[in-house]
Design an enzyme around this catalytic site. Structure first.
Site, PDB file in Angstrom:
ATOM      1  N   LYS A  88      22.592  21.421  42.104  1.00  0.00           N
ATOM      2  CA  LYS A  88      22.955  20.072  42.533  1.00  0.00           C
ATOM      3  C   LYS A  88      23.042  19.169  41.301  1.00  0.00           C
ATOM      4  CE  LYS A  88      21.575  17.371  46.560  1.00  0.00           C
ATOM      5  NZ  LYS A  88      20.394  16.954  47.313  1.00  0.00           N
TER       6      LYS A  88
HETATM    7  C1  E4P Z   1      20.399  15.384  50.179  1.00  0.00           C
HETATM    8  O1  E4P Z   1      21.236  16.016  49.587  1.00  0.00           O
HETATM    9  C2  E4P Z   1      19.983  14.038  49.747  1.00  0.00           C
HETATM   10  O2  E4P Z   1      19.277  14.141  48.571  1.00  0.00           O
HETATM   11  C3  E4P Z   1      19.191  13.372  50.833  1.00  0.00           C
HETATM   12  O3  E4P Z   1      19.841  13.612  52.062  1.00  0.00           O
HETATM   13  C4  E4P Z   1      18.950  11.902  50.619  1.00  0.00           C
HETATM   14  O4  E4P Z   1      18.379  11.360  51.781  1.00  0.00           O
HETATM   15  P1  E4P Z   1      17.684   9.913  51.788  1.00  0.00           P
HETATM   16  O5  E4P Z   1      18.737   8.886  51.553  1.00  0.00           O
HETATM   17  O6  E4P Z   1      17.085   9.807  53.161  1.00  0.00           O
HETATM   18  O7  E4P Z   1      16.659   9.934  50.699  1.00  0.00           O
END
Ligand code: E4P
Length: 219
Positions: A86
């Site tokens: 990622k």
């Molecule tokens: C996933 O890829 C993201 O990091 C995550 O969904 C972020 O979620 P949040 O905005 O609730 O922290």
């Protein structure tokens, strides 16, 4: 639309995996930090539980392409069958995606808040893009419109194979909206998966069936 679980908590991952509903896992530096355990150990453990793509993010403090590429290779090497690297949406992040994808390493471009960012990530070779729904809602911009725009945009160009992961999903309505918008995947916290199993009439129905059964057949 498939489901990934958005957590680094091993117990939640096991529970969702046992339900048979998840096809992968996404983590981020905040989620792993919350567990208070070694970064690589957590990712390896997750990859042993779920037989699907597991997104492990480069460290939040690494901002240059070279550093992200080196970390990306190390994350991938933890479990080449499952690991997806990622990478945040920046100029340096795009450079890293280009190099990693040319090496056959799957990537997930994160922190996507505009359709143009998603298009750039796709063209750089990202396997997945992660538009963040809830964080847009938080600032009074309808996050679902971003998902709809990206799905419409990608569908116009059949050569784009990049999959759309709806991220920052906060409630069951987000999930339905993402599916209707044509997203490939929604990455969902365990709490929301659990909420999705409930309906007041289902819960009442179970109680009534139990009462009626007990009246005639006992325990
Ligand atoms: C996933 O890829 C993201 O990091 C995550 O969904 C972020 O979620 P949040 O905005 O609730 O922290």
């Amino acid at each position: 639309m498939k489901f990934f679980i958005d957590t680094a908590n091993i117990e939640e991952i096991r529970k969702a995996n046992d339900m048979g509903v998840i096809a992968g896992v996404t983590t981020n530096p905040s989620l792993i930090a919350k567990e208070g355990r070694d970064y690589a150990t957590v990712l390896k453990e997750i990859a042993e539980i779920v037989d699907g793509p597991i997104s492990g993010e480069v460290k939040a403090t690494t901002v240059d392409a070279e550093g992200m590429i080196a970390e990306g290779r190390a994350i991938y090497a933890l479990d080449p069958k499952h690991m997806v690297v990622k990478i945040p949406m920046t100029v340096e992040g795009l450079k890293a995606i280009k190099v990693l994808s040319s090496e056959g390493i799957p990537t997930n471009c994160t922190l996507i808040f505009s359709a143009n960012q998603a298009l750039l990530a796709a063209r750089a070779g990202a396997t997945y893009v992660s538009p963040f729904l809830g964080r847009l809602d938080d600032i009074s911009q309808p996050g679902i419109e971003l998902i709809e725009t990206i799905t419409a945009m990608f569908s116009r160009f059949p050569d784009i194979k990049t999959q759309i992961i709806c991220a920052s999903v906060r409630n069951p309505i987000h999930v339905t909206d993402c599916a209707l918008a044509g997203a490939d995947i929604a990455t969902v916290p365990y709490k929301v998966i659990e909420q999705m199993t409930h309906h007041p009439l289902t819960d009442q129905g179970i109680v009534k069936f139990q009462e009626d059964y007990r009246k005639v057949f006992g325990e």
